[in-house]
Design a protein around this motif. Structure first.
Motif, PDB file in Angstrom:
ATOM      1  N   GLU A  41      17.255  -2.650  48.710  1.00  0.00           N
ATOM      2  CA  GLU A  41      17.763  -1.929  49.931  1.00  0.00           C
ATOM      3  C   GLU A  41      16.830  -2.415  50.621  1.00  0.00           C
ATOM      4  O   GLU A  41      16.990  -2.522  51.250  1.00  0.00           O
ATOM      5  CB  GLU A  41      17.084  -0.692  49.369  1.00  0.00           C
ATOM      6  CG  GLU A  41      18.144   0.355  49.049  1.00  0.00           C
ATOM      7  CD  GLU A  41      19.451   0.287  49.802  1.00  0.00           C
ATOM      8  OE1 GLU A  41      19.272  -0.037  51.148  1.00  0.00           O
ATOM      9  OE2 GLU A  41      20.507   0.243  49.209  1.00  0.00           O
ATOM     10  N   ARG A  42      14.838  -2.972  50.447  1.00  0.00           N
ATOM     11  CA  ARG A  42      14.128  -4.165  51.504  1.00  0.00           C
ATOM     12  C   ARG A  42      14.467  -5.135  52.049  1.00  0.00           C
ATOM     13  O   ARG A  42      14.588  -5.185  53.038  1.00  0.00           O
ATOM     14  CB  ARG A  42      13.113  -3.638  50.463  1.00  0.00           C
ATOM     15  CG  ARG A  42      11.773  -3.235  50.525  1.00  0.00           C
ATOM     16  CD  ARG A  42      10.792  -2.612  50.367  1.00  0.00           C
ATOM     17  NE  ARG A  42      10.519  -3.768  48.596  1.00  0.00           N
ATOM     18  CZ  ARG A  42      10.676  -2.814  47.426  1.00  0.00           C
ATOM     19  NH1 ARG A  42      10.630  -1.450  47.676  1.00  0.00           N
ATOM     20  NH2 ARG A  42      10.873  -3.499  46.407  1.00  0.00           N
TER      21      ARG A  42
ATOM     22  N   ARG B  13      18.790  -7.593  57.950  1.00  0.00           N
ATOM     23  CA  ARG B  13      19.628  -6.509  58.784  1.00  0.00           C
ATOM     24  C   ARG B  13      18.759  -7.114  60.984  1.00  0.00           C
ATOM     25  O   ARG B  13      19.817  -6.884  61.752  1.00  0.00           O
ATOM     26  CB  ARG B  13      19.679  -5.338  59.102  1.00  0.00           C
ATOM     27  CG  ARG B  13      20.636  -4.656  57.921  1.00  0.00           C
ATOM     28  CD  ARG B  13      21.011  -3.371  58.767  1.00  0.00           C
ATOM     29  NE  ARG B  13      21.462  -2.861  56.737  1.00  0.00           N
ATOM     30  CZ  ARG B  13      21.202  -2.263  55.970  1.00  0.00           C
ATOM     31  NH1 ARG B  13      19.929  -1.286  56.097  1.00  0.00           N
ATOM     32  NH2 ARG B  13      22.018  -2.079  54.909  1.00  0.00           N
ATOM     33  N   VAL B  14      17.477  -7.080  60.522  1.00  0.00           N
ATOM     34  CA  VAL B  14      17.336  -6.541  61.775  1.00  0.00           C
ATOM     35  C   VAL B  14      17.011  -8.924  62.314  1.00  0.00           C
ATOM     36  O   VAL B  14      16.505  -9.134  62.887  1.00  0.00           O
ATOM     37  CB  VAL B  14      15.937  -6.618  61.920  1.00  0.00           C
ATOM     38  CG1 VAL B  14      15.539  -5.104  61.329  1.00  0.00           C
ATOM     39  CG2 VAL B  14      15.606  -7.205  60.713  1.00  0.00           C
TER      40      VAL B  14
ATOM     41  N   LYS C 289      17.959  -5.698  52.507  1.00  0.00           N
ATOM     42  CA  LYS C 289      19.298  -5.455  53.073  1.00  0.00           C
ATOM     43  C   LYS C 289      18.185  -5.167  54.271  1.00  0.00           C
ATOM     44  O   LYS C 289      18.895  -6.089  55.528  1.00  0.00           O
ATOM     45  CB  LYS C 289      20.038  -4.408  52.186  1.00  0.00           C
ATOM     46  CG  LYS C 289      21.251  -5.269  51.542  1.00  0.00           C
ATOM     47  CD  LYS C 289      21.703  -4.039  51.010  1.00  0.00           C
ATOM     48  CE  LYS C 289      22.367  -2.608  51.687  1.00  0.00           C
ATOM     49  NZ  LYS C 289      22.730  -1.469  51.185  1.00  0.00           N
ATOM     50  N   THR C 290      17.253  -4.525  54.404  1.00  0.00           N
ATOM     51  CA  THR C 290      16.377  -3.450  56.278  1.00  0.00           C
ATOM     52  C   THR C 290      16.043  -4.628  56.472  1.00  0.00           C
ATOM     53  O   THR C 290      16.466  -5.125  57.161  1.00  0.00           O
ATOM     54  CB  THR C 290      15.772  -2.581  55.878  1.00  0.00           C
ATOM     55  OG1 THR C 290      15.664  -1.507  54.797  1.00  0.00           O
ATOM     56  CG2 THR C 290      15.039  -2.694  57.416  1.00  0.00           C
ATOM     57  N   ARG C 291      15.361  -5.889  56.382  1.00  0.00           N
ATOM     58  CA  ARG C 291      15.256  -7.232  56.647  1.00  0.00           C
ATOM     59  C   ARG C 291      16.239  -7.883  57.372  1.00  0.00           C
ATOM     60  O   ARG C 291      15.968  -8.643  57.987  1.00  0.00           O
ATOM     61  CB  ARG C 291      14.428  -7.951  55.396  1.00  0.00           C
ATOM     62  CG  ARG C 291      12.685  -7.493  55.906  1.00  0.00           C
ATOM     63  CD  ARG C 291      12.580  -8.292  54.036  1.00  0.00           C
ATOM     64  NE  ARG C 291      11.322  -9.877  55.078  1.00  0.00           N
ATOM     65  CZ  ARG C 291      10.875 -10.574  54.228  1.00  0.00           C
ATOM     66  NH1 ARG C 291      10.562 -10.436  52.845  1.00  0.00           N
ATOM     67  NH2 ARG C 291       9.998 -11.913  54.812  1.00  0.00           N
TER      68      ARG C 291
END
Length: 136
Positions: free
Chosen positions: A93-94, A100-101, A96-98
């Motif tokens: 989850e962490r 995406r940006v 995936k956030t990284r």
């Protein structure tokens, strides 16, 4: 020119940490594959048992697709991995956030160059055929 220890500036994916994201996804894919093969299942058989398609299982094993936390938990339970894969769900989850940006790996150098550009040129096969935008 010789590089001095500690003076090297990280660039590209090394600087933004997305290499680590890719490494995590590759490692999880390999772990899923090893567990699946140990259980004697094909990708299709595993996918059918956990509610995913063969292509999804294949893509996750080859790190071409992000291993969703739900898939990790399902594989962990089905193949009796003792929590090994499920415990990585939070890390995914962490990651995936990284991811995406960030720009895709192939585009990173272009994005860096654009920030330093003095002018951008646009070309088209219709009028106007050429346009220059200058930055102040």
């Amino acid at each position: 020119m010789t590089e001095q220890p500690g003076t090297r500036v990280p660039t590209g994916s090394e600087a933004d940490g997305t290499d680590e994201v890719a490494d995590l996804f590759r490692a999880l894919g390999r772990q899923i594959k090893v567990a699946r093969e140990r259980a004697g299942l094909s990708q299709k058989e595993l996918g059918d048992r956990i509610g995913y398609g063969e292509e999804t299982v294949s893509s996750v094993e080859r790190a071409r697709r992000t291993p969703q936390p739900e898939l990790l938990v399902a594989v962990d339970r089905m193949l009796d991995c003792g929590g090994l894969l499920a415990s990585a769900a939070e890390d995914v989850e962490r990651a995936k956030t990284r991811r995406r940006v960030r720009h895709p790996e192939w585009f990173r150098d272009y994005a860096r160059l654009e920030t330093d550009a003095v002018e951008l040129r646009y070309f088209a096969n219709q009028a106007p055929a050429f346009r220059v935008i200058r930055h102040a």
